[in-house]
Structure formats: C-alpha cells, structure tokens
Enzyme design. Structure first.
Site, PDB file in Angstrom:
ATOM      1  N   ARG A 170       0.817  -1.235   0.000  1.00 39.90           N
ATOM      2  CA  ARG A 170       0.000   0.000   0.000  1.00 39.90           C
ATOM      3  C   ARG A 170       0.848   1.282   0.000  1.00 39.90           C
ATOM      4  O   ARG A 170       0.459   2.292   0.582  1.00 39.90           O
ATOM      5  CB  ARG A 170      -0.954   0.046   1.208  1.00 39.90           C
ATOM      6  CG  ARG A 170      -1.914  -1.083   1.301  1.00 39.90           C
ATOM      7  CD  ARG A 170      -2.960  -1.118   0.196  1.00 39.90           C
ATOM      8  NE  ARG A 170      -3.750  -2.298   0.358  1.00 39.90           N
ATOM      9  CZ  ARG A 170      -3.441  -3.491  -0.190  1.00 39.90           C
ATOM     10  NH1 ARG A 170      -2.392  -3.616  -0.996  1.00 39.90           N
ATOM     11  NH2 ARG A 170      -4.193  -4.528   0.028  1.00 39.90           N
ATOM     12  N   SER A 219     -10.645  -0.414   4.069  1.00 34.13           N
ATOM     13  CA  SER A 219      -9.803  -0.523   5.268  1.00 34.13           C
ATOM     14  C   SER A 219      -9.212   0.825   5.622  1.00 34.13           C
ATOM     15  O   SER A 219      -8.578   1.470   4.785  1.00 34.13           O
ATOM     16  CB  SER A 219      -8.675  -1.521   5.027  1.00 34.13           C
ATOM     17  OG  SER A 219      -9.215  -2.809   4.885  1.00 34.13           O
ATOM     18  N   GLU A 289      -4.302   3.832   6.284  1.00 32.91           N
ATOM     19  CA  GLU A 289      -4.106   3.547   4.852  1.00 32.91           C
ATOM     20  C   GLU A 289      -4.750   4.689   4.056  1.00 32.91           C
ATOM     21  O   GLU A 289      -4.251   5.105   3.019  1.00 32.91           O
ATOM     22  CB  GLU A 289      -4.773   2.213   4.510  1.00 32.91           C
ATOM     23  CG  GLU A 289      -4.752   1.889   3.032  1.00 32.91           C
ATOM     24  CD  GLU A 289      -5.333   0.512   2.710  1.00 32.91           C
ATOM     25  OE1 GLU A 289      -5.150  -0.433   3.509  1.00 32.91           O
ATOM     26  OE2 GLU A 289      -5.982   0.385   1.650  1.00 32.91           O
TER      27      GLU A 289
HETATM   28  C1  FAD Z   1     -15.836  -0.688   0.042  1.00 28.61           C
HETATM   29  C2  FAD Z   1     -14.378  -0.475  -0.246  1.00 28.61           C
HETATM   30  C3  FAD Z   1     -13.536  -1.572  -0.414  1.00 28.61           C
HETATM   31  C4  FAD Z   1     -12.179  -1.387  -0.677  1.00 28.61           C
HETATM   32  N1  FAD Z   1     -11.388  -2.481  -0.830  1.00 28.61           N
HETATM   33  C5  FAD Z   1     -10.070  -2.325  -1.106  1.00 28.61           C
HETATM   34  C6  FAD Z   1      -9.217  -3.462  -1.278  1.00 28.61           C
HETATM   35  O1  FAD Z   1      -9.647  -4.607  -1.227  1.00 28.61           O
HETATM   36  N2  FAD Z   1      -7.901  -3.238  -1.531  1.00 28.61           N
HETATM   37  C7  FAD Z   1      -7.381  -1.989  -1.619  1.00 28.61           C
HETATM   38  O2  FAD Z   1      -6.180  -1.857  -1.859  1.00 28.61           O
HETATM   39  N3  FAD Z   1      -8.171  -0.892  -1.462  1.00 28.61           N
HETATM   40  C8  FAD Z   1      -9.481  -1.023  -1.199  1.00 28.61           C
HETATM   41  N4  FAD Z   1     -10.277   0.080  -1.037  1.00 28.61           N
HETATM   42  C9  FAD Z   1      -9.663   1.434  -1.079  1.00 28.61           C
HETATM   43  C10 FAD Z   1      -9.650   2.092  -2.467  1.00 28.61           C
HETATM   44  O3  FAD Z   1     -10.695   1.596  -3.284  1.00 28.61           O
HETATM   45  C11 FAD Z   1      -8.308   1.904  -3.188  1.00 28.61           C
HETATM   46  O4  FAD Z   1      -7.247   2.470  -2.443  1.00 28.61           O
HETATM   47  C12 FAD Z   1      -8.322   2.521  -4.591  1.00 28.61           C
HETATM   48  O5  FAD Z   1      -7.148   2.148  -5.267  1.00 28.61           O
HETATM   49  C13 FAD Z   1      -8.430   4.038  -4.568  1.00 28.61           C
HETATM   50  O6  FAD Z   1      -8.710   4.464  -5.905  1.00 28.61           O
HETATM   51  P1  FAD Z   1      -9.451   5.844  -6.192  1.00 28.61           P
HETATM   52  O7  FAD Z   1      -9.508   6.039  -7.650  1.00 28.61           O
HETATM   53  O8  FAD Z   1     -10.749   5.890  -5.464  1.00 28.61           O
HETATM   54  O9  FAD Z   1      -8.408   6.860  -5.546  1.00 28.61           O
HETATM   55  P2  FAD Z   1      -8.708   8.151  -4.651  1.00 28.61           P
HETATM   56  O10 FAD Z   1      -9.317   7.729  -3.350  1.00 28.61           O
HETATM   57  O11 FAD Z   1      -9.425   9.160  -5.455  1.00 28.61           O
HETATM   58  O12 FAD Z   1      -7.217   8.632  -4.365  1.00 28.61           O
HETATM   59  C14 FAD Z   1      -6.341   7.827  -3.558  1.00 28.61           C
HETATM   60  C15 FAD Z   1      -4.923   8.384  -3.720  1.00 28.61           C
HETATM   61  O13 FAD Z   1      -4.507   8.168  -5.080  1.00 28.61           O
HETATM   62  C16 FAD Z   1      -4.056   9.396  -5.648  1.00 28.61           C
HETATM   63  N5  FAD Z   1      -4.375   9.375  -7.079  1.00 28.61           N
HETATM   64  C17 FAD Z   1      -5.579   9.139  -7.672  1.00 28.61           C
HETATM   65  N6  FAD Z   1      -5.456   9.171  -9.010  1.00 28.61           N
HETATM   66  C18 FAD Z   1      -4.148   9.459  -9.275  1.00 28.61           C
HETATM   67  C19 FAD Z   1      -3.392   9.631 -10.474  1.00 28.61           C
HETATM   68  N7  FAD Z   1      -3.937   9.503 -11.681  1.00 28.61           N
HETATM   69  N8  FAD Z   1      -2.072   9.921 -10.353  1.00 28.61           N
HETATM   70  C20 FAD Z   1      -1.489  10.038  -9.147  1.00 28.61           C
HETATM   71  N9  FAD Z   1      -2.154   9.884  -7.971  1.00 28.61           N
HETATM   72  C21 FAD Z   1      -3.463   9.591  -8.042  1.00 28.61           C
HETATM   73  C22 FAD Z   1      -4.816  10.479  -4.905  1.00 28.61           C
HETATM   74  O14 FAD Z   1      -4.128  11.713  -4.988  1.00 28.61           O
HETATM   75  C23 FAD Z   1      -4.839   9.888  -3.487  1.00 28.61           C
HETATM   76  O15 FAD Z   1      -3.642  10.156  -2.810  1.00 28.61           O
HETATM   77  C24 FAD Z   1     -11.647  -0.073  -0.778  1.00 28.61           C
HETATM   78  C25 FAD Z   1     -12.512   1.028  -0.645  1.00 28.61           C
HETATM   79  C26 FAD Z   1     -13.855   0.842  -0.384  1.00 28.61           C
HETATM   80  C27 FAD Z   1     -14.753   2.041  -0.277  1.00 28.61           C
END
Ligand code: FAD
Length: 301
Positions: A170, A219, A289
C-alpha cells in the site's frame, strides 16, 4: 485565484463539495475542481496554473478523507475521463488512469488474462490503484505494471519503468514529486480457455465479510507486520465505537462507517480514538491507509 482561459471554463467548478466525490460522503469544498476533456486539455490546463498553486489528483475518492474546510488549490479529477482500455499485446493491456478497477477485471477475464480478479472489488480507478498499490485476495497492482505514463506540472509526459518506483504494501514512492499517473501497461498470464474465473466467489466473500454498500473508504488502517488491523481493533473491544454519526463497523472492525450525517472531523477523531485505544491495549500504533487531506473547518483550527 487565477482567471482561467475561456476554453477551460466549462470544465472548471469553483467550491465543489468533495463530499460528492468521496465514498465516505464527507469533505469540504475544493477551491477549483477540474475534469479534463483529454490529455491535451489536461496538459494545457496544468501549464496555465500559477507555479505556487497546489495541485491534487482524485480518482473515485474511495481512499480519501477530505477535511471539512476543504482543499486549497486545484483538484484534478480523472472520473469519467482518461478511460482508454486496450489490449496492447497478447499478455499486456494498456489502461488509462481514469478506468475503474472493476472494468479492468471484467475485460481481462473476457480476454483470458489473469489473475486480474482481485481488481473486481476495488471501487477505485487505475490511477488510485497505482498511487496506493491497491490489492486484495493476494493480488497487487504493481505486480502487473510494466511501465507507467505520467504527466508533470508543466504538462510534460514521461514514460517510466517500474524500476524507477519504490513499491511496497500500500505504498508507492515516485522518483520525482508532482508527477501523476496518466496510464500504465499491465502484464498478466494468458489463461487456457478452460480456466474458470473466481470473480463471483471473491465478490461473495467480500459481501459476507465487509459492510459493502455502506459509506466507507474500505480498510482505514494498513495491517501491521504479521498481524491484522481488524483483529487488533476487535480485540480491543472497539467494534461499534462511535463519534457523531461515524462508527467502527460491527461487520469488519477495520471499516469506519458514515451513517449519513458524519463530518470529516467525526471520522478523523474516531480514527485517532481507535489508534489510541489499540496502542493502549496492544502496544501497536496503527497507521492510516486512507489519505487524509485538506483543511479543518473554520472554528476548529
Ligand atoms: C468498500 C471499499 C472496499 C475497498 N477495498 C479495497 C481493497 O480490497 N484493496 C485496496 O487496496 N483498497 C481497497 N479500497 C480502497 C480504495 O478503493 C483503493 O485504495 C483505490 O485504489 C483508490 O482508488 P481511487 O480512484 O478511489 O483513488 P482516490 O481515493 O481518489 O485517491 C487515492 C490516492 O490516489 C491518488 N491518485 C488518484 N489518481 C491518481 C493519479 N492519476 N495519479 C497520481 N495519484 C493519483 C490520490 O491523490 C490519493 O492520494 C476499498 C474502498 C472501499 C470504499
């Protein structure tokens, strides 16, 4: 506040509530919220920004806690844009940053590539998955990355191999600051036609163990070495602990739920309470996280 060129105005929003763009449904306004039409538009927009203006990127906001006072500067959203997903070679796919992880899973299964099933339950974009090294059920994003494409503040594009990034659980350390993901080439195994995808089973397992459908960020804490954050929180008796309308999930102790009226301050103080109580009970300081950004609300600073 810069005066934006006329060409950008249809895609610029001022004081956009981030509660609309995060899975916790909390968070104050982004001063400027910009959704680029395409790469050329994005590069031109970045070039037009004053150098001191802070820039932050969001995908689907599924790993973000934005404080109630909001975000100063510009938020670039990839939601609904940068959405190309192609088969680049027999075992390689080309994916732009705005593509939803679930779509990567579905398409790879159709193409007979895997293992990509772990992407199915991650409710974010590829950009977020690259930034977080998102993973589940033994799969991890960066295990599949061959190369990434990035963009810098001046709108310049770069191709970078995996070896330029320090990647761990992560956590991803880029070689330079202020460069963001545009796309990646991901490599998978080519599967035999008899291979049966386990995506339904994985999603069922998630539904059985996680509060899917409720407002959360997944998480909240990373697992400390050799243990599980959820186990430590549950063993400290914290399931159900609440601050305002936020509480520790009864179903999965590493999830914090917004029941509808929580503020970011409620969620953040619940995170701190859990950290303190777990430390008292087990001598371990849990690390978030979730990314916590923005300013506290006026009056609480
Ligand atoms: C119900 C639920 C279940 C989940 N299960 C998991 C799981 O099993 N495993 C897991 O790892 N995560 C899980 N997550 C967390 C989350 O979905 C992941 O971390 C996911 O990768 C975040 O993607 P996002 O597009 O929503 O990023 P955001 O939340 O929008 O951003 C997260 C970070 O990424 C950065 N970011 C976004 N896009 C870019 C880009 N293009 N370039 C550079 N930086 C960028 C942002 O600046 C920020 O720091 C879960 C979340 C929920 C709500």
């Amino acid at each position: 506040m810069p005066a934006f060129a006329k060409e950008f105005l249809p895609r610029v929003r001022h004081n956009e509530p981030m509660s609309r763009h995060t899975s916790w449904h909390v968070g104050g306004p982004a001063e400027i919220y910009f959704t680029p039409r395409d790469r050329t538009d994005l590069a031109a927009f970045l070039r037009s920004l004053p150098p001191q203006m802070p820039v932050y990127w969001v995908g689907l906001g599924s790993n973000l806690l934005v404080r109630d006072g909001g975000i100063t500067g510009v938020v670039i959203s990839t939601q609904g844009t940068l959405d190309r997903l192609d088969r680049a070679a027999q075992d390689t796919v080309y994916v732009e940053a705005g593509v939803a992880c679930a779509r990567i899973a579905r398409q790879c299964i159709k193409w007979g590539l895997g293992p990509a099933e772990f992407f199915a339950g991650i409710p974010g974009t590829l950009g977020g998955a690259l930034a977080m090294n998102a993973g589940a059920f033994g799969g991890e994003t960066w295990r599949h990355v061959v190369e990434v494409e990035t963009i810098d503040r001046g709108g310049g594009e770069h191709h970078r191999p995996v070896s330029e990034y320090r990647v761990s659980y992560r956590h991803v350390e880029p070689p330079v600051a202020e460069e963001w993901f545009l796309a990646a080439r991901l490599r998978f195994e080519v599967r035999s036609p008899e291979h049966r995808s386990e995506v339904t089973e994985l999603l069922e397992r998630r539904k059985a163990t996680q509060p899917i459908g409720e407002w959360s960020c997944g998480s909240v804490f990373t697992n400390p070495p050799g243990d599980h954050a959820a186990r430590l929180i549950e063993a400290a008796g914290l399931k159900g602990l609440s601050v305002g309308d936020a509480s520790v999930s009864l179903k999965h102790a590493n999830f914090i739920i917004n029941h509808g009226a929580a503020t970011a301050a409620d969620v953040e103080s619940l995170i701190a309470r859990v950290q303190d109580e777990v430390q008292r009970a087990h001598g371990v300081r849990l690390q978030p996280e979730v990314r916590i950004i923005g300013q506290p609300a006026e009056g609480s600073r």
